[in-house]
Design a protein around this motif. Structure first.
Motif: not given
Length: 377
Positions: A92-96, A101-102, A125-126
């Motif tokens: 697993a990784v985390s969206l910084r 941020a998105w 896109p967000a």
């Protein structure tokens, strides 16, 4: 400590047709209201507290053999979730910096490119926001820019052009415009209809019906066409009789909502007149390029958001000659939730309020709700 990826890296991963498992650990209500949307995203919503209390193995929808991207509002809870998963043998990784941020991620895509003209769509896109850079010769025009102006500066630098004109189709209510700031930054003219600005203190040139803005080495020109309805001063831009930058007047899957000024039926009548007297005069082959979109299903195989007007007419019964009463009842009577913070954002876009960068980020959190999507038949 878990590893993290940036919004750019997440986007690139999804765009490269790599199936991406996104574990959104926010509350279900926040997730349902607004989340990452991409055709290659497989979405799961489980809170970090549940992972901690029960262990991730209980949730069989979380795969063990694929990378999992954990997402939260600002990146803290998702880091904890990623740590829990990794401790139990997952990858697993985390969206910084999370959805914040998105929300501030943009990317360009080319709609059309010829020897002397390129039309670039900039997708956020967000927020479902779309803006445009028109390039010809040494000149560029930017339409409906977001507040993060570096993206437009980068595009201009890449094409070795100078931004000469900056245009807003209307006073936006779902996001903070970068129109005035970008124009000041590059020494360009900033254009918007005078009726959109109220008592604001922003310097601008007033868009007038039929205004032509020639630019570059091509024979292209941009014609301003008043298309009131979403707002009374909404203006679309017809480029070389082939492309209509339609703002929030007409979308791929709906029309612009007319209620954000508190005059839903009055502005719906304006929108009906726009459909009858303006859109009905435009050829079916003109490519509609709006200021917003509602989801990844509206992105074409070529990578941009847009559709021929004839295709939109064929799927939207309110563009097929209905009566004014039916049109007004349908548009004004089924509007749904309003955009978050829209009154404050309008005051910002008129130069009446001046939020800090942190405050601006918070104001823009959440989805756009500028379309009346139910109008699609």
């Amino acid at each position: 400590m878990s590893m993290s990826i940036t919004a750019q890296e997440l986007h690139d991963q999804m765009e490269n047709n790599r199936e991406t498992i996104i574990l959104d650990v926010r509350a279900t209500s926040a997730y349902l209201e607004w989340h990452i949307d991409h055709q290659n995203a497989n979405l799961i919503n489980i809170q970090t507290s549940k992972l901690k209390a029960s262990g991730p193995e209980v949730f069989t929808e979380i795969p063990r053999d694929k990378e999992i991207v954990c997402v939260c509002a600002h990146g803290n809870a998702s880091e904890e979730a990623a740590d829990i998963l990794n401790e139990h043998g997952y990858h697993a990784v985390s969206l910084r910096n999370g959805m914040s941020a998105w929300s501030e991620f943009y990317y360009p895509t080319s709609v059309v490119s010829t020897d002397d003209f390129e039309l670039i769509q900039v997708i956020r896109p967000a927020k479902g926001c779309l803006s445009y850079v028109l390039v010809s010769g040494d000149d560029a025009i930017v339409v409906d820019p977001g507040r993060h102006t570096d993206i437009y500066m980068d595009i201009a630098a890449k094409h070795s052009v100078q931004i000469r004109e900056v245009l807003d189709t209307h006073c936006h209510a779902d996001h903070i415009s970068g129109g005035s700031a970008l124009a000041s930054r590059v020494g360009a003219n900033y254009w918007i209809a005078a009726s959109e600005m109220g008592e604001g203190r922003i310097n601008f040139h007033s868009l007038e019906d039929g205004l032509r803005i020639p630019f570059g080495t091509s024979k292209l020109d941009v014609i301003a066409i008043p298309t009131p309805g979403h707002t009374p001063g909404s203006t679309s831009f017809l480029v070389n009789d082939q492309y209509l930058l339609s703002g929030d007047t007409v979308f791929v899957s709906g029309l612009g909502r007319p209620d954000l000024g508190g005059k839903a039926r009055e502005w719906a009548a304006l929108l009906y007149d726009t459909v009858r007297t303006k859109l009905n005069q435009i050829d079916d082959q003109v490519l509609i390029l709006p200021a917003h979109y509602s989801g990844s299903d509206e992105v074409t195989q070529q990578g941009y958001v847009g559709a021929r007007l004839g295709e939109i007419r064929a799927t939207n019964h309110l563009l097929q000659g209905v009566s004014e009463d039916e049109f007004t009842d349908s548009v004004a009577g089924n509007l749904g939730l309003t955009p978050p913070n829209y009154t404050t954002i309008v005051h910002v876009n008129r130069g009446e309020l001046f939020p800090s960068d942190e405050e601006a980020t918070e104001l823009e959190i959440g989805p756009n709700r500028c379309a009346v999507k139910h109008l699609v038949g």
